[in-house]
Design a protein around this motif. Structure first.
Motif, mmCIF file in Angstrom:
data_model
loop_
_atom_site.group_PDB
_atom_site.id
_atom_site.type_symbol
_atom_site.label_atom_id
_atom_site.label_comp_id
_atom_site.label_asym_id
_atom_site.label_seq_id
_atom_site.Cartn_x
_atom_site.Cartn_y
_atom_site.Cartn_z
ATOM 1 N N ASP A 113 55.380 40.287 80.849
ATOM 2 C CA ASP A 113 55.244 38.839 80.958
ATOM 3 C C ASP A 113 53.778 38.456 81.022
ATOM 4 N N GLY A 114 53.450 37.394 80.339
ATOM 5 C CA GLY A 114 52.063 36.941 80.351
ATOM 6 C C GLY A 114 51.223 37.529 79.234
ATOM 7 N N TYR A 115 51.849 38.318 78.365
ATOM 8 C CA TYR A 115 51.122 38.917 77.235
ATOM 9 C C TYR A 115 51.892 38.648 75.949
ATOM 10 N N VAL A 116 51.163 38.440 74.858
ATOM 11 C CA VAL A 116 51.782 38.235 73.549
ATOM 12 C C VAL A 116 51.469 39.429 72.675
ATOM 13 N N MET A 117 52.418 39.756 71.800
ATOM 14 C CA MET A 117 52.284 40.934 70.948
ATOM 15 C C MET A 117 51.519 40.586 69.674
ATOM 16 N N VAL A 118 50.557 41.436 69.343
ATOM 17 C CA VAL A 118 49.818 41.308 68.090
ATOM 18 C C VAL A 118 50.137 42.548 67.265
ATOM 19 N N GLY A 119 51.012 42.385 66.245
ATOM 20 C CA GLY A 119 51.459 43.514 65.448
ATOM 21 C C GLY A 119 52.975 43.569 65.408
ATOM 22 N N ALA A 120 53.513 44.642 64.780
ATOM 23 C CA ALA A 120 54.970 44.797 64.627
ATOM 24 C C ALA A 120 55.605 45.200 65.944
ATOM 25 N N ASN A 121 56.861 44.744 66.156
ATOM 26 C CA ASN A 121 57.550 45.068 67.404
ATOM 27 C C ASN A 121 58.347 46.373 67.315
ATOM 28 N N GLU A 122 58.307 47.050 66.130
ATOM 29 C CA GLU A 122 58.923 48.363 66.016
ATOM 30 C C GLU A 122 58.221 49.178 64.945
ATOM 31 N N SER A 123 58.410 50.490 65.023
ATOM 32 C CA SER A 123 57.809 51.405 64.046
ATOM 33 C C SER A 123 58.789 52.547 63.808
ATOM 34 N N ARG A 124 58.944 52.950 62.524
ATOM 35 C CA ARG A 124 59.892 53.998 62.154
ATOM 36 C C ARG A 124 59.161 55.248 61.694
ATOM 37 N N CYS A 125 59.724 56.399 62.068
ATOM 38 C CA CYS A 125 59.179 57.682 61.615
ATOM 39 C C CYS A 125 59.576 57.872 60.153
ATOM 40 N N LEU A 126 58.600 57.987 59.257
ATOM 41 C CA LEU A 126 58.847 58.077 57.820
ATOM 42 C C LEU A 126 59.020 59.524 57.370
ATOM 43 N N HIS A 127 59.442 59.689 56.097
ATOM 44 C CA HIS A 127 59.735 61.020 55.558
ATOM 45 C C HIS A 127 58.512 61.923 55.488
ATOM 46 N N ASP A 128 57.324 61.319 55.456
ATOM 47 C CA ASP A 128 56.102 62.133 55.351
ATOM 48 C C ASP A 128 55.472 62.433 56.710
ATOM 49 N N GLY A 129 56.185 62.100 57.823
ATOM 50 C CA GLY A 129 55.669 62.405 59.152
ATOM 51 C C GLY A 129 54.706 61.368 59.698
ATOM 52 N N THR A 130 54.657 60.196 59.085
ATOM 53 C CA THR A 130 53.807 59.113 59.588
ATOM 54 C C THR A 130 54.697 57.974 60.074
ATOM 55 N N TRP A 131 54.089 57.031 60.804
ATOM 56 C CA TRP A 131 54.812 55.880 61.318
ATOM 57 C C TRP A 131 54.636 54.694 60.370
ATOM 58 N N SER A 132 55.662 53.866 60.307
ATOM 59 C CA SER A 132 55.604 52.707 59.403
ATOM 60 C C SER A 132 54.598 51.670 59.874
ATOM 61 N N HIS A 133 54.372 51.581 61.183
ATOM 62 C CA HIS A 133 53.419 50.614 61.721
ATOM 63 C C HIS A 133 52.680 51.224 62.904
ATOM 64 N N PRO A 134 51.424 50.867 63.108
ATOM 65 C CA PRO A 134 50.711 51.329 64.306
ATOM 66 C C PRO A 134 51.212 50.578 65.530
#
Length: 344
Positions: A113-134
């Motif tokens: 509470d009291g903070y706003v999110m800057v960026g995506a609220n979720e990230s998925r593990c991709l087939h190449d071992g990286t995340w879809s979003h930081p």
């Protein structure tokens, strides 16, 4: 009759021909790619197994399986394990200490509470071992600078610049003497608004109350205004507990009164105690008094081992419990006469 004979002979032909066996789509473990496989295979057909995108094979060479004459496939010696994504180090405590997550895992993010999110609220593990979003950033909510009371000012806890402040930062409201604010504290709140300014009003507190076994020091007994103070002290051998000074608050009430705690008498007639770092006979404790909060050790007997051991007790506002293990010794009559003098 000829047509009937022809039908019978054709039936005999069909019953003597055995159908050819085939293999259905092979049963494979999770992660093996079956998207390009047919639904039915002929005897002798081969299939090269591979892993789906995002999975790693257990063998370096892709294995082949064959449809056999029994309609079964030869053993499939392939296991496919999901690729792993490294969980960012700052997030590992929230992942219960895990450092990796398998392919297709999802990280969900939220801010306090009291903070706003800057960026995506979720990230998925991709087939190449990286995340879809930081991982996103959680940025504190901004509030407009607070307004001071009509007859007073604001004192910020931290220096502010510009025209806004951030969530959690606070300040104190002050009124022009002798007035007092209806409430003293304000802050930037989670919804992005600042506390409304209080009302400045006249406030006074009643004549300072007396306390048991204590006195007010150097004070005229009269009403006091907002933030005025008086100080208490205790009678000799009494211990002051709480703040010595009390202050007239914006509610018209005094802050919490201190209490004077009574000393204790050591309630034994004979024996030794350990007090103030010394082992002494109770007769040598003159006067027989320990202060509130002080500790006294009594010596209990261990009859089996034929030795003594100390058990501590604490003076609490005039009460010093004697340990249950302590055996009170009765004083011999002759010694009592010696102590109290001759008897007529």
């Amino acid at each position: 009759m000829a047509p009937a004979l022809l039908l019978l002979s054709l039936a005999a032909v069909f019953t003597t021909v055995a159908p050819a066996k085939v293999c259905g789509r092979p049963r494979v473990s999770d992660g093996v790619d079956v998207s390009s496989m047919k639904r039915v295979f002929e005897i002798g057909e081969d299939v090269t197994l591979s892993c789906e995108q995002g999975y790693l094979p257990s063998t370096a060479t892709p294995p082949r399986i064959t449809c056999t004459a029994t309609g079964e496939w030869t053993p499939a010696n392939l296991a496919c394990s999901p690729r792993m994504c490294q969980i960012p180090r700052p997030l590992q405590p929230f992942a219960k200490g895990r450092t990796e997550a398998p392919f297709k895992s999802v990280l969900n993010f939220s801010c306090d509470d009291g903070y706003v999110m800057v960026g995506a609220n979720e990230s998925r593990c991709l087939h190449d071992g990286t995340w879809s979003h930081p991982p996103p950033l959680c940025k504190g909510v901004n509030c407009p600078l607070p307004k001071p009371p009509r007859e007073g000012r604001i004192v910020h806890d931290k220096a502010v610049t510009g025209t806004s402040t951030i969530y959690g930062q606070g300040w104190t409201y002050e009124c022009n003497p002798p007035k007092a604010p209806s409430y003293e504290r304000g802050s930037c709140m989670a919804d992005g608004s600042a506390t409304e300014p209080p009302v400045c009003r006249d406030v006074s507190c009643s004549i300072p109350p007396r306390i048991a076994n204590g006195v007010i020091t150097f004070a005229v007994m009269r009403q006091r205004g907002y933030k005025e103070k008086v100080k208490y002290s205790c009678l000799e051998h009494y211990t002051l507990e709480g703040e010595a000074e009390i202050q007239c608050q914006n509610t018209g009430n005094w802050s919490s009164l201190p209490v004077c705690r009574a000393p204790c008498e050591v309630g034994i007639k004979r024996g030794r105690i350990f007090y103030n770092g010394r082992k002494i006979w109770i007769e040598d404790l003159t006067p027989n008094r320990v202060l509130h909060g002080e500790h006294v050790a009594f010596y209990c007997k261990n009859k089996a081992e034929k030795c003594g051991y100390p058990v501590a007790s604490t003076c609490n506002d005039g009460n010093l419990p004697i340990p249950d293990c302590y055996e009170r010794e009765s004083m011999p009559a002759g010694q009592a006469l010696l102590k109290t003098g001759p008897v007529d």
